[in-house]
Scaffold this motif. Sequence first.
Motif, PDB file in Angstrom:
ATOM      1  N   MET A 112      25.416  26.367  32.724  1.00 11.37           N
ATOM      2  CA  MET A 112      26.252  27.382  33.361  1.00 11.37           C
ATOM      3  C   MET A 112      25.918  28.786  32.842  1.00 11.37           C
ATOM      4  O   MET A 112      26.606  29.744  33.179  1.00 11.37           O
ATOM      5  CB  MET A 112      27.729  27.084  33.091  1.00 11.37           C
ATOM      6  N   VAL A 113      24.908  28.918  31.979  1.00 13.64           N
ATOM      7  CA  VAL A 113      24.525  30.233  31.444  1.00 13.64           C
ATOM      8  C   VAL A 113      23.363  30.771  32.284  1.00 13.64           C
ATOM      9  O   VAL A 113      22.341  30.113  32.432  1.00 13.64           O
ATOM     10  CB  VAL A 113      24.110  30.135  29.959  1.00 13.64           C
ATOM     11  N   HIS A 114      23.570  31.961  32.859  1.00 10.55           N
ATOM     12  CA  HIS A 114      22.547  32.565  33.717  1.00 10.55           C
ATOM     13  C   HIS A 114      22.327  34.006  33.280  1.00 10.55           C
ATOM     14  O   HIS A 114      23.288  34.762  33.110  1.00 10.55           O
ATOM     15  CB  HIS A 114      22.994  32.551  35.184  1.00 10.55           C
ATOM     16  N   ARG A 115      21.045  34.370  33.078  1.00  9.70           N
ATOM     17  CA  ARG A 115      20.736  35.772  32.807  1.00  9.70           C
ATOM     18  C   ARG A 115      21.072  36.602  34.034  1.00  9.70           C
ATOM     19  O   ARG A 115      20.798  36.184  35.161  1.00  9.70           O
ATOM     20  CB  ARG A 115      19.251  35.939  32.455  1.00  9.70           C
ATOM     21  N   ILE A 116      21.662  37.758  33.840  1.00 10.28           N
ATOM     22  CA  ILE A 116      21.964  38.657  34.954  1.00 10.28           C
ATOM     23  C   ILE A 116      21.310  39.997  34.693  1.00 10.28           C
ATOM     24  O   ILE A 116      20.914  40.308  33.560  1.00 10.28           O
ATOM     25  CB  ILE A 116      23.487  38.831  35.160  1.00 10.28           C
ATOM     26  N   ASP A 117      21.202  40.797  35.750  1.00 12.70           N
ATOM     27  CA  ASP A 117      20.487  42.073  35.682  1.00 12.70           C
ATOM     28  C   ASP A 117      21.502  43.210  35.546  1.00 12.70           C
ATOM     29  O   ASP A 117      22.131  43.597  36.529  1.00 12.70           O
ATOM     30  CB  ASP A 117      19.663  42.243  36.967  1.00 12.70           C
ATOM     31  N   PRO A 118      21.667  43.753  34.345  1.00 11.36           N
ATOM     32  CA  PRO A 118      22.680  44.804  34.174  1.00 11.36           C
ATOM     33  C   PRO A 118      22.274  46.121  34.832  1.00 11.36           C
ATOM     34  O   PRO A 118      23.100  47.040  34.910  1.00 11.36           O
ATOM     35  CB  PRO A 118      22.793  44.956  32.652  1.00 11.36           C
ATOM     36  N   ALA A 119      21.032  46.209  35.324  1.00 12.01           N
ATOM     37  CA  ALA A 119      20.612  47.428  36.024  1.00 12.01           C
ATOM     38  C   ALA A 119      21.091  47.438  37.472  1.00 12.01           C
ATOM     39  O   ALA A 119      21.258  48.498  38.068  1.00 12.01           O
ATOM     40  CB  ALA A 119      19.084  47.561  35.986  1.00 12.01           C
ATOM     41  N   LEU A 120      21.329  46.240  38.041  1.00 14.97           N
ATOM     42  CA  LEU A 120      21.777  46.169  39.441  1.00 14.97           C
ATOM     43  C   LEU A 120      23.217  46.652  39.579  1.00 14.97           C
ATOM     44  O   LEU A 120      23.577  47.340  40.537  1.00 14.97           O
ATOM     45  CB  LEU A 120      21.653  44.727  39.953  1.00 14.97           C
ATOM     46  N   ALA A 121      24.046  46.292  38.605  1.00 12.92           N
ATOM     47  CA  ALA A 121      25.474  46.635  38.678  1.00 12.92           C
ATOM     48  C   ALA A 121      26.068  46.486  37.283  1.00 12.92           C
ATOM     49  O   ALA A 121      25.515  45.757  36.453  1.00 12.92           O
ATOM     50  CB  ALA A 121      26.184  45.705  39.655  1.00 12.92           C
ATOM     51  N   PRO A 122      27.193  47.159  37.014  1.00 13.46           N
ATOM     52  CA  PRO A 122      27.887  46.934  35.741  1.00 13.46           C
ATOM     53  C   PRO A 122      28.128  45.441  35.554  1.00 13.46           C
ATOM     54  O   PRO A 122      28.453  44.740  36.518  1.00 13.46           O
ATOM     55  CB  PRO A 122      29.204  47.695  35.929  1.00 13.46           C
ATOM     56  N   MET A 123      27.956  44.967  34.324  1.00 12.67           N
ATOM     57  CA  MET A 123      27.907  43.504  34.135  1.00 12.67           C
ATOM     58  C   MET A 123      29.171  42.792  34.620  1.00 12.67           C
ATOM     59  O   MET A 123      29.102  41.670  35.093  1.00 12.67           O
ATOM     60  CB  MET A 123      27.603  43.150  32.675  1.00 12.67           C
ATOM     61  N   GLN A 124      30.340  43.474  34.527  1.00 14.57           N
ATOM     62  CA  GLN A 124      31.568  42.777  34.941  1.00 14.57           C
ATOM     63  C   GLN A 124      31.620  42.516  36.443  1.00 14.57           C
ATOM     64  O   GLN A 124      32.411  41.703  36.914  1.00 14.57           O
ATOM     65  CB  GLN A 124      32.818  43.536  34.487  1.00 14.57           C
ATOM     66  N   ARG A 125      30.757  43.205  37.207  1.00 14.39           N
ATOM     67  CA  ARG A 125      30.723  42.987  38.644  1.00 14.39           C
ATOM     68  C   ARG A 125      30.281  41.553  38.964  1.00 14.39           C
ATOM     69  O   ARG A 125      30.604  41.011  40.008  1.00 14.39           O
ATOM     70  CB  ARG A 125      29.776  44.012  39.287  1.00 14.39           C
ATOM     71  N   TYR A 126      29.551  40.928  38.015  1.00 10.69           N
ATOM     72  CA  TYR A 126      29.109  39.540  38.199  1.00 10.69           C
ATOM     73  C   TYR A 126      30.256  38.536  38.041  1.00 10.69           C
ATOM     74  O   TYR A 126      30.077  37.337  38.243  1.00 10.69           O
ATOM     75  CB  TYR A 126      27.970  39.203  37.229  1.00 10.69           C
ATOM     76  N   LEU A 127      31.412  39.049  37.637  1.00 14.43           N
ATOM     77  CA  LEU A 127      32.618  38.205  37.648  1.00 14.43           C
ATOM     78  C   LEU A 127      33.449  38.450  38.902  1.00 14.43           C
ATOM     79  O   LEU A 127      34.474  37.817  39.100  1.00 14.43           O
ATOM     80  CB  LEU A 127      33.473  38.495  36.404  1.00 14.43           C
ATOM     81  N   GLY A 128      33.013  39.403  39.731  1.00 17.82           N
ATOM     82  CA  GLY A 128      33.814  39.784  40.896  1.00 17.82           C
ATOM     83  C   GLY A 128      33.016  39.710  42.174  1.00 17.82           C
ATOM     84  O   GLY A 128      32.613  38.634  42.615  1.00 17.82           O
ATOM     85  N   ALA A 129      32.765  40.891  42.747  1.00 15.71           N
ATOM     86  CA  ALA A 129      32.131  40.930  44.074  1.00 15.71           C
ATOM     87  C   ALA A 129      30.744  40.295  44.074  1.00 15.71           C
ATOM     88  O   ALA A 129      30.291  39.786  45.099  1.00 15.71           O
ATOM     89  CB  ALA A 129      32.043  42.372  44.572  1.00 15.71           C
ATOM     90  N   LEU A 130      30.043  40.317  42.943  1.00 16.36           N
ATOM     91  CA  LEU A 130      28.708  39.709  42.874  1.00 16.36           C
ATOM     92  C   LEU A 130      28.753  38.336  42.198  1.00 16.36           C
ATOM     93  O   LEU A 130      27.705  37.760  41.881  1.00 16.36           O
ATOM     94  CB  LEU A 130      27.737  40.623  42.124  1.00 16.36           C
ATOM     95  N   GLY A 131      29.970  37.840  41.950  1.00 16.41           N
ATOM     96  CA  GLY A 131      30.106  36.565  41.247  1.00 16.41           C
ATOM     97  C   GLY A 131      30.860  35.549  42.090  1.00 16.41           C
ATOM     98  O   GLY A 131      30.811  35.571  43.318  1.00 16.41           O
ATOM     99  N   MET A 132      31.550  34.660  41.406  1.00 14.21           N
ATOM    100  CA  MET A 132      32.286  33.592  42.102  1.00 14.21           C
ATOM    101  C   MET A 132      33.219  34.132  43.192  1.00 14.21           C
ATOM    102  O   MET A 132      33.228  33.590  44.302  1.00 14.21           O
ATOM    103  CB  MET A 132      33.097  32.765  41.091  1.00 14.21           C
ATOM    104  N   PRO A 133      34.020  35.168  42.909  1.00 14.48           N
ATOM    105  CA  PRO A 133      34.920  35.630  43.985  1.00 14.48           C
ATOM    106  C   PRO A 133      34.154  36.108  45.215  1.00 14.48           C
ATOM    107  O   PRO A 133      34.520  35.757  46.348  1.00 14.48           O
ATOM    108  CB  PRO A 133      35.689  36.780  43.321  1.00 14.48           C
ATOM    109  N   GLY A 134      33.090  36.874  45.002  1.00 17.15           N
ATOM    110  CA  GLY A 134      32.321  37.355  46.136  1.00 17.15           C
ATOM    111  C   GLY A 134      31.660  36.225  46.901  1.00 17.15           C
ATOM    112  O   GLY A 134      31.661  36.191  48.141  1.00 17.15           O
ATOM    113  N   MET A 135      31.107  35.280  46.168  1.00 15.17           N
ATOM    114  CA  MET A 135      30.431  34.149  46.825  1.00 15.17           C
ATOM    115  C   MET A 135      31.447  33.261  47.544  1.00 15.17           C
ATOM    116  O   MET A 135      31.166  32.704  48.607  1.00 15.17           O
ATOM    117  CB  MET A 135      29.619  33.366  45.800  1.00 15.17           C
ATOM    118  N   THR A 136      32.648  33.136  46.971  1.00 13.96           N
ATOM    119  CA  THR A 136      33.733  32.400  47.628  1.00 13.96           C
ATOM    120  C   THR A 136      34.070  33.055  48.966  1.00 13.96           C
ATOM    121  O   THR A 136      34.226  32.383  49.991  1.00 13.96           O
ATOM    122  CB  THR A 136      34.969  32.383  46.708  1.00 13.96           C
TER     123      THR A 136
END
Lengths: 339, 339
Positions: A112-136
């Motif tokens: 469940m550990v995935h490297r993410i690109d902090p240059a694309l967006a602030p890292m917390q965005r991967y918990l939101g619109a670019l993460g599970m909620p967004g994909m949901t």
Amino acid sequence: MTTMNRRIVLASRPQAIAGPENFRLETVPVPTPAVGEVLIRNHWLSLDPYMRGRMSAIKSYADPHPVDAVMLGGTVGVVAASANDQFAVGDTVLAFGGWQEYALIAGDGLRMVHRIDPALAPMQRYLGALGMPGMTAWFGLNRIIEPKAGETVVVSAASGAVGSVVGQLAKAAGCRVVGIAGGPDKCAYVVEELGFDACLDHKALRDTRDFDKALAAAAPQGVDGCFENVGGMVFEGTLRQMNAFGRIALCGMIAGYNGEPVPLKDPTVLLRSRLKVQGFIISEKPAEMAEAFRALAAAHVAGQLKYRESIAEGIAAAPDAFFGLLQGRNFGKQLVHLA
Amino acid sequence: MTTMNRRIVLASRPQAIAGPENFRLETVPVPTPAVGEVLIRNHWLSLDPYMRGRMSAIKSYADPHPVDAVMLGGTVGVVAASANDQFAVGDTVLAFGGWQEYALIAGDGLRMVHRIDPALAPMQRYLGALGMPGMTAWFGLNRIIEPKAGETVVVSAASGAVGSVVGQLAKAAGCRVVGIAGGPDKCAYVVEELGFDACLDHKALRDTRDFDKALAAAAPQGVDGCFENVGGMVFEGTLRQMNAFGRIALCGMIAGYNGEPVPLKDPTVLLRSRLKVQGFIISEKPAEMAEAFRALAAAHVAGQLKYRESIAEGIAAAPDAFFGLLQGRNFGKQLVHLA
């Protein structure tokens, strides 16, 4: 000097309404990774309604969370120590690190550990619109509702992490979009910032007749798609105004998370209007998750994915922020800032 | 001498429970077809639960039936007089001829008149296994449940016109099939004649705990598909034992046809188990109806479609037979024999 890890464990299962007594803050030494393990300094913790379900012993799509174990949760952070050649100190990673400042990830958890690109967006965005909620949001809209241009889509919890993305994607697909949110501030945000066509403030609607009138005015052509995050009166009222062959993506029924029964008073509407209702969990759809991420990242880069966060400071603030989320006190994605 | 037509009209809308006072028997002269019209001598009338819905003024997929009009219903019969070159005297036809001995069909109604082959099967079979009930069974099973060999399918009203076909097709697809029916005779028929693996007698189950235990024993691997004809306690109990990603074809909710609320007490099960529920009406699926008919005719010719009928004699017996159907007193397809 030993570095300490502050963490919150599930102290007990809620009898009815969950409260602070069900959590316990502990301070323990930060562990050292053994061979194959990774230590992550958590920077952001995601708080989500599904966690309420795990606190109870009710059979669901996942096992109940064990008492005395660190509360589960999605996190983003930076690798602080690594005994695994897949991850280097300094890597920014998405993980299931839980309600704590440091997470030692081992065994199956490493998947469940995935490297993410902090240059694309602030890292917390991967918990939101670019993460599970967004994909949901993407999956429920595109794989269950399958909206056509000109159709009307209703989204509950419209200012939240999932609902806000559903509405923006549905607008981009050419739909009329009606949000449902709690309070005038959230409704104003949904319409003025996110671009929904209308938003009903369910706190201002006293009963089902009020709701019916307000929804009929906001959706004069009826409702073709419903992205349901809440359940209860709002859900039932939306079903009553759905057009024939309407589709309902069933994502959350937070109204029932404290165990109170929220019956569907008239399920025959599903037959009368030939509706399709489908429950889903995004983590069970790995193939679609990749497709969803690409679509969301493209929308983000194009500036088409507006976003709002509620931020609690420090791990000790997590329980209160979580109860606020269950009561709708948050405004946008609820996060806990840890570092 | 004028030939007379006996017919039953909707005399009034039911206040709560429908009864004989809502119908009226009339005797009127048989009309003569004008240009383009066809007069059919009805031989068989189909009685179906959906008719109860039309008696009320509730918004549904069809308009309420007008008071003082002949009750609607599917019929098979023989053309008695024709002023339409598409139909000749003596043709055996399926039509929507209503609760009467003779039907004059004109205008749009002619689109519902289809010549049938009385050599393939007794003509009344086109109101049952080879008609709307059979095609309903085929569509719900193959287009919504989409069963895989080895899965378990539950069918309510299992000895009825629809349920009996669902179960036989599901068995042919390699499923474990559990019926639900009212009374030991129907259950014995479902298992011994139709070949279901098990059948629960809902009249012998006093409460939800009884039902849960009986279903768990009959479906030890859980339930993957549900063909729902009834609604209410049986439906809710089946939902509780559905496996993840189960599919529910929602065909009828007869439990609520007299207007009494039959709530779904715990709709969160749809989310917890990621279920799909879909309501449907076969008459809206013309393309699939043709495919369904071919499949059913082939099964019939091969002797794989067992079948049972409850026959009321004469048009005056239709109301009582109809109330019997709503109460489950019929055993198999409910027909009225007219000629």
